[in-house]
Design an enzyme around this catalytic site. Structure first.
Site, PDB file in Angstrom:
ATOM      1  N   ASP A 335       0.688  -0.834  -0.193  1.00  0.00           N
ATOM      2  CA  ASP A 335      -0.252   0.125   0.205  1.00  0.00           C
ATOM      3  C   ASP A 335       1.059   0.930  -0.598  1.00  0.00           C
ATOM      4  O   ASP A 335       1.747   1.148   0.441  1.00  0.00           O
ATOM      5  CB  ASP A 335      -0.952  -0.350   1.092  1.00  0.00           C
ATOM      6  CG  ASP A 335      -1.339   1.462   1.281  1.00  0.00           C
ATOM      7  OD1 ASP A 335      -2.277   1.528   0.550  1.00  0.00           O
ATOM      8  OD2 ASP A 335      -1.444   1.665   2.703  1.00  0.00           O
TER       9      ASP A 335
HETATM   10  P1  ADP Z   1      -3.888   5.001  -0.382  1.00  0.00           P
HETATM   11  O1  ADP Z   1      -4.593   4.058  -1.203  1.00  0.00           O
HETATM   12  O2  ADP Z   1      -2.997   5.285  -0.479  1.00  0.00           O
HETATM   13  O3  ADP Z   1      -3.629   4.835   1.060  1.00  0.00           O
HETATM   14  P2  ADP Z   1      -6.987   5.888  -0.405  1.00  0.00           P
HETATM   15  O4  ADP Z   1      -7.628   4.173  -1.170  1.00  0.00           O
HETATM   16  O5  ADP Z   1      -7.160   5.532   1.228  1.00  0.00           O
HETATM   17  O6  ADP Z   1      -5.643   6.040  -0.476  1.00  0.00           O
HETATM   18  O7  ADP Z   1      -7.975   6.688  -0.534  1.00  0.00           O
HETATM   19  C1  ADP Z   1      -7.899   7.645  -2.310  1.00  0.00           C
HETATM   20  C2  ADP Z   1      -7.842   8.938  -2.622  1.00  0.00           C
HETATM   21  O8  ADP Z   1      -9.158   8.441  -2.102  1.00  0.00           O
HETATM   22  C3  ADP Z   1      -6.862   9.834  -2.267  1.00  0.00           C
HETATM   23  O9  ADP Z   1      -5.660  10.068  -2.863  1.00  0.00           O
HETATM   24  C4  ADP Z   1      -7.926  10.681  -1.753  1.00  0.00           C
HETATM   25  O10 ADP Z   1      -7.727  11.370  -2.924  1.00  0.00           O
HETATM   26  C5  ADP Z   1      -9.108  10.224  -1.914  1.00  0.00           C
HETATM   27  N1  ADP Z   1      -9.603  10.070  -0.455  1.00  0.00           N
HETATM   28  C6  ADP Z   1      -9.967   8.949   0.401  1.00  0.00           C
HETATM   29  N2  ADP Z   1     -10.531   9.348   1.310  1.00  0.00           N
HETATM   30  C7  ADP Z   1     -10.975  11.101   2.087  1.00  0.00           C
HETATM   31  C8  ADP Z   1     -10.483  12.367   2.575  1.00  0.00           C
HETATM   32  N3  ADP Z   1     -11.396  11.449   3.536  1.00  0.00           N
HETATM   33  N4  ADP Z   1     -10.340  13.238   2.116  1.00  0.00           N
HETATM   34  C9  ADP Z   1     -10.356  13.686   0.751  1.00  0.00           C
HETATM   35  N5  ADP Z   1      -9.861  12.293   0.016  1.00  0.00           N
HETATM   36  C10 ADP Z   1     -10.314  11.675   0.383  1.00  0.00           C
HETATM   37 MG    MG Z   2      -3.999   3.092   2.985  1.00  0.00          MG
END
Ligand code: ADP
Ligand code: MG
Length: 638
Positions: A335
């Site tokens: 991740d």
């Molecule tokens: P990762 O796989 O990098 O851990 P996530 O799956 O948690 O990322 O989130 C993917 C994308 O969704 C983030 O890069 C962001 O653009 C958006 N995102 C998710 N949660 C939020 C939030 N609480 N506020 C703003 N954007 C969010």
């Molecule tokens: Mg994550």
């Protein structure tokens, strides 16, 4: 742990019988060899002179370790080693070989002791961590006075004083003082960690130079260290698949060799090939070889040793099957946010679109993000607070769209924060693309469906990440993939700094699961590293799900297959190496035990392997070799 295990295996009644039997055996054998011409054997020819009686006692006293269990095995129609040994001991007496009878009794008893001692020692290595914990703790009372209390009496809410050089007796939060703390017992890392008020501290870790006052956040007996130990014990109790295979194999091996022994004893004399005594001796030798001891012990002794060694380095492996998987991992999925990066994001830029001011955009976003746990949310809320933009508007109908963003009603307006996918009909602002290309994570803020602005955040690469990627490649994990919900450009810039080329960006949580499944279609064993909470589905889909930050998050320890107790990746390559060594040793040990037995069995039928050699090499030797081999894991350095 049962009461029996708490006792040293070297002080049990079985052990005492073994010592007596061994001493009598050596004395008796020496007497026979020195005083007499060695007995050549013959039906019922045990001479009841001095040495004969001594050897008979050795055989019966040592044999008493097997006789009662043998009777139970016969009653249950089982063919176990106790039964085999009992038959072998009486068989050897029957053919007038008291030295051999005593040797079987003493040496098999000794091998049994050795095995249980090895397993118990490995189990105890974990307990020693707790045994180091202080007996007493200094508790501060309401009136400020200090009272010495047994550590086992500590309860949540107690204020505890810890002085330089002392060990922290309970999990807690620092309320006063500053110090660096050696957390090696919990995280496996001996680099001191600085602690100041509000930081978490763990039982069993050592305050180095400062003075800390902490407030207990758990009761005694329920600390992170206690939980580690409980989980290691559970892990040790689980049987690895290969162990089940060996057990099944033993169920076939032992009766087969026993049948061969019986055939060797009976058939040749009946068919007229020579005297009964010679063939009976060969059959008896086969019976001794039929004992599966070293074979059966080979896996558990190695697995327990590996699980314990890993735990002592801050790596919790939940059982032999995960050790096996970790040791054969050929592909790993990371991740991004919080795993390869620190996850402590900071807002680097806020922009208003149209006539909106950056402050307005930030305040709107912060109002919604207040409800979210995401690292992005935390960064936005903190940044707004630093600028004095405390959200006071009423917020309702909050909704999280995992992997996309968040939505809520603020002051009667529908506010959305997240990726462009949330706003499919809106054209992307030019600035968005620019920022993204520079490696920033950018989220859009919209107000009643119209874009109001954007917020750019940056997240630092974990300092150890490049080394970890390199070390993993070095130990044979060649396919390394980044899975992220973030955008391609950001993910690429992270991948570049790590020297990785395979990036899957813009993934929703269920798409991360699909990506893991896809890797599994190409590779036998796929590991996934992530933070335990967000990435739970993908971790569960992988052959082995690895989570980090176990010390700070009980949920992570409970759900992951492998938990790195420290909040970083340092120990990951070590964990893989321990697992690889364990896997190799298990296979080597099984091959060794089996190979030795097959060679000895052939030799026994052919009459070149004597009863004594079968006992010495086939059991004692094999058990010793297998056990010593397993101990090699404990010496592995990080
Ligand atoms: P990762 O796989 O990098 O851990 P996530 O799956 O948690 O990322 O989130 C993917 C994308 O969704 C983030 O890069 C962001 O653009 C958006 N995102 C998710 N949660 C939020 C939030 N609480 N506020 C703003 N954007 C969010
Ligand atoms: Mg994550």
């Amino acid at each position: 742990m049962t009461a029996v295990e708490r006792r040293s295996p070297w002080r049990t009644p079985e052990a005492r019988r073994t010592y007596v039997s061994a001493v009598l055996w050596i004395a008796g054998a020496a007497a026979v060899l020195l005083l007499d011409a060695p007995d050549t054997g013959g039906w019922l020819r045990v001479r009841l002179d001095g040495p004969g009686v001594v050897l008979l006692c050795a055989a019966l006293i040592g044999g008493w370790n097997f006789f009662p269990k043998a009777v139970r095995a016969v009653q249950g129609l089982r063919l176990d080693m106790n039964f085999l040994m009992t038959v072998a001991i009486f068989g050897a007496l029957l053919i007038g070989e008291p030295i051999e009878a005593a040797a079987i009794a003493a040496l098999f008893s000794f091998a049994e002791l050795l095995e249980s001692s090895a397993v118990i020692r490995a189990r105890r290595a974990v307990e020693e961590l707790v045994r180091l914990s202080p007996e007493r703790a200094s508790v501060v009372r309401e009136d400020g006075s200090e009272q010495s209390v047994a550590s086992s009496e500590l309860r949540k809410g107690h204020r505890v004083r810890v002085r330089p050089g002392e060990m922290i007796p309970i999990d807690g939060r620092v309320v006063d003082g500053e110090s660096s703390v050696n957390q090696a017992t919990v995280t496996g890392e001996s680099v001191p960690v600085a602690k100041e008020p509000d930081d978490p501290v763990y039982a069993g870790t050592t305050v180095i130079e400062g003075y800390l006052e902490i407030e207990a956040t758990t009761d005694a007996g329920d600390t992170t260290l206690d939980r580690i130990i409980r989980l290691v014990h559970q892990a040790q109790a689980r049987r690895a698949p290969i162990e089940q295979f060996v057990t099944r194999f033993a169920r076939f091996y032992t009766p087969s060799v026993t049948a061969l022994a019986a055939a060797t004893m009976l058939l040749p004399p009946l068919l007229g090939f020579g005297g009964g005594l010679d063939w009976f001796t060969r059959g008896l030798t086969l019976l001794v070889i039929a004992c599966p001891c070293a074979l059966v012990i080979a896996t558990p002794v190695t697995v327990v040793s590996a699980l314990t060694t890993a735990a002592r380095h801050g790596v919790l492996v939940k059982g032999g099957e995960y050790l096996e998987a970790l040791g054969s991992t050929c592909a790993i999925a990371f991740d991004k946010t919080g795993t390869l990066t620190t996850g402590h994001l900071t807002v680097s830029e806020t922009e208003g679109l149209g006539n909106r001011s950056p402050e307005e955009v930030l305040a709107l976003a912060a109002a919604v993000e207040h409800r979210s746990e995401h690292p992005i949310a935390r960064a936005i809320v903190e940044h707004a607070a630093d600028r004095g933009l405390a959200p006071d508007a009423p917020v309702s109908d909050f909704e999280a769209r995992p992997g996309r963003g968040v939505v809520a009603t603020v002051d009667g307006r529908r506010v959305q924060v997240g990726t462009p996918e949330l706003f499919p009909e809106q054209p992307l602002p030019a600035r968005f693309i620019e920022l993204e290309e520079s490696g920033k994570t950018v989220v859009l803020v919209a107000d009643d469906g119209r874009l109001a602005g954007l917020i750019a955040l940056s997240d630092g690469l974990r300092p150890e990440a490049p080394t970890v990627v390199e070390q993993l490649r070095h130990v044979g994990v060649h396919e390394q993939v980044i899975l992220t919900g973030d955008h391609e450009a950001v993910a690429r810039s992270i991948a570049r700094s790590l020297g990785l080329s395979d990036v899957r960006a813009g993934l929703l949580p269920q798409e991360k699961v699909a990506a893991v499944e896809e890797l599994k279609a190409r590779h036998a064993v796929v590991a996934m590293v992530g933070d335990g909470v967000n990435d739970a589905p993908a971790l569960a889909a992988a052959s082995v799900g690895i989570a980090m930050g176990g010390a700070g998050s009980p949920a992570t320890i409970e759900t992951a297959d492998v938990a790195l107790m420290a909040d970083n990746l340092h120990m990951l390559p070590y964990a893989v190496r321990v697992a690889q060594l364990a896997r190799r040793l298990v296979r080597f040990n099984i091959a060794l035990a089996l190979g030795l037995k097959l060679i000895l069995a052939a030799g026994a039928v052919g009459g070149v392997v004597t009863l004594m050699v079968a006992v010495l090499v086939g059991d004692m030797g094999a058990s010793l070799a297998v056990t010593l081999n397993a101990m090699r894991i404990a010496r592995m350095r990080a």
